[in-house]
Design a protein around this motif. Structure first.
Motif: not given
Length: 174
Positions: A5-9, A13-15, A19-24
């Protein structure tokens, strides 16, 4: 179970952060870039990349406020014009290899692919202003680009197209 669960979260969050900062990942709408991109193609746009001549950029249209993709032809401080299907930057002829097939086909049909024009005629400026770009679509019959609406401001650029990833059989790096 808790570790999963922690790994998934953390992964989500990293993705989301990237997605917001580096690419779209936009979808192509319309036919203005036909021959290079088609309606429905999916792309990866790098928001942090520096912009060079001939890059495909994803930006906010100055009038419609839609997000569109077009090719950078003129950089700040440059003068440009087209004559006999040839691009001239600061008086020097530049090769547009990505249009070779289209220009050859137009010549066979006895017409030009890109109509002659000067920057001054289209924009009232003799040079691309500071913090601006002059963009043109690859499907040159459609003048829905800087020839029609003027320069693109640096602040309106979202990023540089780096990859067409869908359809998978037409994947292409730019």
């Amino acid at each position: 179970m808790i570790e999963l669960g922690i790994t998934t979260v953390i992964t989500l969050l990293l993705i989301s952060f990237f997605r917001i900062v580096v690419f779209t990942v936009p979808r192509v709408n319309g036919y203005s870039m036909t021959m290079t991109l088609n309606e429905g193609d999916r792309l990866v746009v790098n928001k942090l990349a520096s912009i060079k001549r001939y890059d495909l950029i994803y930006f906010i249209h100055p009038f419609t406020k839609e997000k569109v993709i077009q090719r950078v032809i003129g950089l700040q401080g440059e003068s440009l014009y087209y004559q006999n299907d040839q691009l001239f930057i600061n008086g020097e002829m530049k090769n547009e290899r990505f249009l070779a097939t289209s220009i050859t086909q137009a010549a066979k049909e006895n017409h030009m692919y890109t109509n002659d024009f000067t920057l001054l005629e289209k924009t009232g400026e003799s040079m691309v202003p500071k913090d601006s770009y002059f963009v043109i679509v690859d499907n040159r019959m459609y003048e829905t680009d800087s020839r029609k609406f003027g320069f693109i401001q640096v602040n309106d650029v979202i990023g540089v197209v780096k990859l067409k990833w869908f359809p998978l059989h037409q994947m292409q790096k730019f």
